[in-house]
Motif scaffolding. Structure first.
Motif, short mmCIF file in Angstrom:
data_model
loop_
_atom_site.label_atom_id
_atom_site.label_comp_id
_atom_site.label_asym_id
_atom_site.label_seq_id
_atom_site.Cartn_x
_atom_site.Cartn_y
_atom_site.Cartn_z
N SER A 46 2.07 7.03 -3.45
CA SER A 46 2.53 8.29 -4.03
C SER A 46 2.32 8.36 -5.54
CB SER A 46 4.02 8.48 -3.71
OG SER A 46 4.79 7.43 -4.29
N SER A 47 1.66 7.37 -6.11
CA SER A 47 1.45 7.34 -7.56
C SER A 47 0.55 8.48 -8.01
CB SER A 47 0.82 6.00 -7.97
OG SER A 47 1.59 4.92 -7.50
N PRO A 48 0.74 9.01 -9.22
CA PRO A 48 -0.09 10.12 -9.70
C PRO A 48 -1.50 9.70 -10.09
CG PRO A 48 1.47 9.44 -11.40
CD PRO A 48 1.83 8.69 -10.15
N PRO B 203 -7.10 10.28 -10.47
CA PRO B 203 -6.02 10.57 -9.51
C PRO B 203 -6.29 9.94 -8.15
CG PRO B 203 -7.49 12.45 -9.69
CD PRO B 203 -7.95 11.46 -10.73
N LEU B 204 -5.21 9.66 -7.42
CA LEU B 204 -5.37 9.13 -6.07
C LEU B 204 -5.79 10.26 -5.13
CD1 LEU B 204 -2.33 6.71 -5.71
CD2 LEU B 204 -4.44 6.47 -7.01
N ALA C 282 -0.44 3.28 -9.76
CA ALA C 282 -0.51 2.63 -8.44
C ALA C 282 -0.66 1.11 -8.58
CB ALA C 282 -1.68 3.20 -7.65
N LEU C 283 -1.53 0.67 -9.48
CA LEU C 283 -1.74 -0.76 -9.65
C LEU C 283 -0.54 -1.45 -10.29
CD1 LEU C 283 -5.50 -0.94 -10.72
CD2 LEU C 283 -4.49 -1.38 -8.47
N CYS D 25 0.84 -1.21 0.00
CA CYS D 25 0.00 0.00 0.00
C CYS D 25 0.86 1.25 0.00
CB CYS D 25 -0.93 0.00 1.21
SG CYS D 25 -2.20 -1.28 1.19
N ARG D 26 1.86 1.28 0.86
CA ARG D 26 2.72 2.46 0.97
C ARG D 26 3.54 2.68 -0.30
NH1 ARG D 26 2.45 0.77 6.36
NH2 ARG D 26 1.80 2.48 7.72
N ALA D 27 3.95 1.59 -0.91
CA ALA D 27 4.79 1.70 -2.11
C ALA D 27 4.03 2.29 -3.28
CB ALA D 27 5.33 0.32 -2.49
N SER D 28 2.70 2.18 -3.28
CA SER D 28 1.91 2.68 -4.41
C SER D 28 1.18 3.98 -4.10
CB SER D 28 0.87 1.62 -4.83
OG SER D 28 0.02 1.30 -3.75
#
Length: 349
Positions: A99-101, A214-215, A106-107, A94-97
């Protein structure tokens, strides 16, 4: 990790979760030479229930059993893989993804980092012809744990993705590379869209436009979610951010569509359509007016069509009612708007 161990597969107090999923966790205890009796007792699941293939447990029992099993076994994968995934492994994903735009990035990061945890199964995201596909390649015989593993991994990704963009993701279909189980009737509650079995590979398909969203989450929200995942990732998202776009597209093609016709084209009931619109803060009439306004402005600015014709094409009975509505929308008359648009474009009458 709370995102995982608080992720029951079905919702509500009614006993609808197949006992097969509980039996898969018992197999994990057996794999590690441990006794599941304490976990079963705390989850209030009588051992004799495991002998009844038609038995069901509640979502709460499922959640409690999975939480206890993951902690006691120190394996968030519950015995599926050739090595344990220690407590916190999926929290790391979860943390690794986070910061994705956008959701697509993210996926992709989730899939890539999941491969660092194990290569017994490979998760992939691909896009073709505006359809996004999340697929699962099985590189190790999962045996009796196969169904529970495939279903749970897809539920993990789907629940987290919905939370990231704060939107329901409507699946077009989901297919599984195992035989149709005796409890197949519960799958529509697990996944939207059509479900099929005996596929060459397990996969989920959905509209690729979700990937562009966007996230909407940050680290503080993630910390909160990890503590209360049952509220933020388990309960099915009702809001669908692509729904309004879909309605606008249908209305752009035919402004005369009724609620019943819209619901049919969007493959949902009228009641569901109205509920989604209410959650998004829209009404059908409001969306029709938005489409009328946009079409009218485009026609006035880009064509030389008579205003009477534009009025008819945007659903008005006469030019007078159109002009009155247009002035309410834009603050000026259609004639003045057209003149200003031509002037801004450097055109002369």
């Amino acid at each position: 990790m709370t995102v995982i161990h608080s992720l029951p597969l079905l919702f509500g107090k009614k006993a609808t979760t197949p006992i097969a999923f509980i039996k898969a966790m018992v197999l994990a205890y057996q794999k590690y030479g441990m006794d599941p009796a304490s976990a079963l007792r705390k989850a209030q699941i009588p051992p004799k229930l495991l002998l009844d293939a038609k038995a069901r447990v509640t979502a709460t029992q499922m959640e409690q059993m999975s939480a206890l099993a993951m902690q006691e076994l120190d394996d968030e994968a519950l015995g599926w893989f050739s090595r344990k995934l220690p407590w916190g492994s999926y929290g790391m994903l979860c943390r690794a993804s986070l910061s994705s735009p956008d959701l697509g990035i993210a996926l992709k990061r989730w899939c890539r980092h999941h491969r660092l945890l194990t290569d017994d199964v490979i998760l992939s995201l691909d896009v073709s012809s505006n359809v996004a596909t999340i697929s699962l390649q099985e590189n190790r015989d999962l045996g009796e744990m196969r169904e529970f593993c495939h279903v749970t991994l897809f539920r993990y990704m789907l629940g987290y993705a919905c939370w990231l963009i704060d939107s329901r993701i409507q699946l077009q279909d989901v297919m599984f590379a195992f035989d149709k189980p005796d409890h197949a009737e519960i799958y529509p509650r697990l996944f939207s869209g059509q479900t099929s079995f005996n596929a060459g590979q397990s996969a989920m398909h959905f509209d690729a436009r979700y990937l562009q969203l966007p996230l909407l989450r940050d680290e503080a929200m993630l910390q909160s979610m990890l503590r209360q995942a049952i509220l933020l990732t388990v309960l099915p998202y009702r809001r669908d951010k692509l729904l309004v776009q879909g309605i606008r597209k249908q209305l752009h093609n035919d402004l005369g569509l009724t609620a019943e016709e819209l619901a049919e084209k969007l493959h949902m009931s009228v009641r569901t359509l109205y509920r989604h619109l209410q959650e998004e803060g829209f009404s059908i009439q409001q969306l029709k007016n938005d489409v009328r306004q946009k079409k009218a402005m485009e026609c006035l600015a880009r064509t030389s069509k008579p205003i009477k014709q534009i009025a008819f094409e945007t659903g008005f009975k006469n030019e007078k009612s159109f002009s009155r509505a247009f002035k309410n929308w834009v603050g000026t008359t259609p004639q003045n708007y057209r003149a200003q648009a031509r002037e801004d474009a450097g055109l002369k009458d």
